[in-house]
Design a protein around this motif. Structure first.
Motif, mmCIF file in Angstrom:
data_model
loop_
_atom_site.group_PDB
_atom_site.id
_atom_site.type_symbol
_atom_site.label_atom_id
_atom_site.label_comp_id
_atom_site.label_asym_id
_atom_site.label_seq_id
_atom_site.Cartn_x
_atom_site.Cartn_y
_atom_site.Cartn_z
ATOM 1 N N MET A 80 0.848 -1.167 0.000
ATOM 2 C CA MET A 80 0.000 0.000 0.000
ATOM 3 C C MET A 80 0.897 1.234 0.000
ATOM 4 O O MET A 80 1.881 1.303 0.725
ATOM 5 N N ALA A 81 0.551 2.195 -0.828
ATOM 6 C CA ALA A 81 1.316 3.427 -0.889
ATOM 7 C C ALA A 81 1.186 4.199 0.415
ATOM 8 O O ALA A 81 0.129 4.234 1.027
ATOM 9 N N ALA A 82 2.286 4.794 0.844
ATOM 10 C CA ALA A 82 2.282 5.578 2.072
ATOM 11 C C ALA A 82 2.618 7.018 1.733
ATOM 12 O O ALA A 82 3.398 7.287 0.824
ATOM 13 N N GLY A 128 1.963 12.672 -1.197
ATOM 14 C CA GLY A 128 2.008 11.237 -1.425
ATOM 15 C C GLY A 128 0.871 10.446 -0.811
ATOM 16 O O GLY A 128 0.956 9.225 -0.723
ATOM 17 N N LEU A 129 -0.192 11.120 -0.377
ATOM 18 C CA LEU A 129 -1.306 10.390 0.234
ATOM 19 C C LEU A 129 -2.248 9.876 -0.842
ATOM 20 O O LEU A 129 -2.652 10.610 -1.739
ATOM 21 N N VAL A 130 -2.571 8.604 -0.745
ATOM 22 C CA VAL A 130 -3.483 7.986 -1.698
ATOM 23 C C VAL A 130 -4.548 7.247 -0.907
ATOM 24 O O VAL A 130 -4.233 6.410 -0.063
ATOM 25 N N GLY A 131 -5.800 7.585 -1.149
ATOM 26 C CA GLY A 131 -6.888 6.889 -0.476
ATOM 27 C C GLY A 131 -7.071 5.501 -1.054
ATOM 28 O O GLY A 131 -6.831 5.267 -2.229
ATOM 29 N N SER A 132 -7.465 4.577 -0.202
ATOM 30 C CA SER A 132 -7.709 3.213 -0.672
ATOM 31 C C SER A 132 -8.613 2.485 0.306
ATOM 32 O O SER A 132 -8.872 2.951 1.411
ATOM 33 N N ILE A 133 -9.085 1.328 -0.128
ATOM 34 C CA ILE A 133 -9.820 0.453 0.779
ATOM 35 C C ILE A 133 -8.787 -0.242 1.651
ATOM 36 O O ILE A 133 -7.871 -0.900 1.146
ATOM 37 N N THR A 166 3.910 4.040 11.649
ATOM 38 C CA THR A 166 2.870 4.229 10.640
ATOM 39 C C THR A 166 1.645 4.863 11.295
ATOM 40 O O THR A 166 1.337 4.567 12.445
ATOM 41 N N TYR A 167 0.968 5.716 10.542
ATOM 42 C CA TYR A 167 -0.278 6.327 10.991
ATOM 43 C C TYR A 167 -1.309 6.147 9.890
ATOM 44 O O TYR A 167 -0.981 6.164 8.708
ATOM 45 N N VAL A 168 -2.555 5.966 10.284
ATOM 46 C CA VAL A 168 -3.636 5.731 9.330
ATOM 47 C C VAL A 168 -4.764 6.712 9.611
ATOM 48 O O VAL A 168 -5.225 6.816 10.748
ATOM 49 N N LYS A 169 -5.189 7.428 8.583
ATOM 50 C CA LYS A 169 -6.359 8.303 8.721
ATOM 51 C C LYS A 169 -7.552 7.580 8.120
ATOM 52 O O LYS A 169 -7.553 7.220 6.938
ATOM 53 N N ILE A 170 -8.549 7.335 8.969
ATOM 54 C CA ILE A 170 -9.762 6.657 8.528
ATOM 55 C C ILE A 170 -10.657 7.671 7.821
ATOM 56 O O ILE A 170 -11.009 8.703 8.392
ATOM 57 N N ALA A 171 -11.017 7.388 6.594
ATOM 58 C CA ALA A 171 -11.925 8.266 5.854
ATOM 59 C C ALA A 171 -13.373 7.875 6.142
ATOM 60 O O ALA A 171 -14.200 8.722 6.447
ATOM 61 N N LYS A 172 -13.649 6.564 6.065
ATOM 62 C CA LYS A 172 -15.026 6.116 6.225
ATOM 63 C C LYS A 172 -15.056 4.644 6.608
ATOM 64 O O LYS A 172 -14.235 3.862 6.153
ATOM 65 N N VAL A 173 -16.016 4.305 7.454
ATOM 66 C CA VAL A 173 -16.303 2.906 7.786
ATOM 67 C C VAL A 173 -17.786 2.689 7.520
ATOM 68 O O VAL A 173 -18.629 3.400 8.064
ATOM 69 N N THR A 202 -16.629 -2.155 5.079
ATOM 70 C CA THR A 202 -15.592 -1.591 4.230
ATOM 71 C C THR A 202 -14.975 -0.423 4.980
ATOM 72 O O THR A 202 -15.702 0.449 5.467
ATOM 73 N N ILE A 203 -13.660 -0.417 5.088
ATOM 74 C CA ILE A 203 -12.929 0.669 5.739
ATOM 75 C C ILE A 203 -12.039 1.313 4.671
ATOM 76 O O ILE A 203 -11.263 0.626 4.000
ATOM 77 N N SER A 204 -12.169 2.637 4.527
ATOM 78 C CA SER A 204 -11.310 3.351 3.573
ATOM 79 C C SER A 204 -10.516 4.406 4.318
ATOM 80 O O SER A 204 -10.918 4.874 5.387
ATOM 81 N N GLY A 205 -9.380 4.763 3.758
ATOM 82 C CA GLY A 205 -8.532 5.760 4.388
ATOM 83 C C GLY A 205 -7.204 5.890 3.676
ATOM 84 O O GLY A 205 -7.036 5.454 2.536
#
Length: 127
Positions: free
Chosen positions: A1-3, A11-16, A38-45, A120-123
Motif C-alpha cells: 500500500m502506498a504511504a 504522497g497520500l493515496v486513499g484506498s480500501i 505508521t499512521y492511518v487516517k480513517i476516511a469512512k467505515v 468496508t474501511i477506507s482511508g
C-alpha cells in the motif's frame, strides 16, 4: 500500500484498507493493529446488512494495549441496521471517520448475527 506524509500532505493515496464479513464474537480487529512508525487516517467505515433480517453492530477504535471489542472501546454499541433492501440496511460509522490511528491502534466490530454484516474501511496511510 502506498504511504504518504500527513504533515506535508504529500504522497497520500486513499484506498480500501479492509473489507470482509463481521464475526459475532472475538477480539480480532477488523483493521490493525497499525504497524510501527505508521499512521492511518480513517476516511469512512461502512457496515451493510446482507440478509433479510434486521441486526445490530457494535464498533470502536482501540488504542494500543486495549482490548478489541470490549465495552470500554466501543463508540457504537448495538447500533440497529435494517434488513437487506431497507433504507437502513447500510450505516456509516461516523464516530470513526477522520480518526487517526497510531502504531498499535486498531478498529474492532461485531455483528449480532453471523454472516449478516459486511464492512468496508477506507482511508490513507502515512509512514
Amino acid at each position: 500500500m502506498a504511504a504518504g506524509d500527513f504533515k506535508n500532505g504529500t504522497g497520500l493515496v486513499g484506498s480500501i484498507l479492509a473489507q470482509a464479513q463481521l464475526a459475532t464474537t472475538g477480539t480480532t480487529p477488523i483493521y490493525g493493529p497499525v504497524p510501527a512508525n505508521t499512521y492511518v487516517k480513517i476516511a469512512k467505515v461502512v457496515f451493510a446488512n446482507t440478509t433479510a433480517t434486521a441486526a445490530t453492530v457494535s464498533y470502536g477504535a482501540v488504542r494500543t494495549g486495549g482490548t478489541v471489542n470490549a465495552d470500554a472501546t466501543l463508540q457504537g454499541k448495538d447500533v440497529p441496521i435494517g434488513a437487506k433492501g431497507a433504507t437502513t440496511a447500510t450505516i456509516d460509522a461516523t464516530e470513526l471517520a477522520g480518526m487517526i490511528l497510531g502504531p498499535g491502534d486498531s478498529i474492532g466490530a461485531l455483528a449480532s448475527a453471523g454472516t449478516a454484516i459486511t464492512y468496508t474501511i477506507s482511508g490513507a496511510v502515512s509512514a
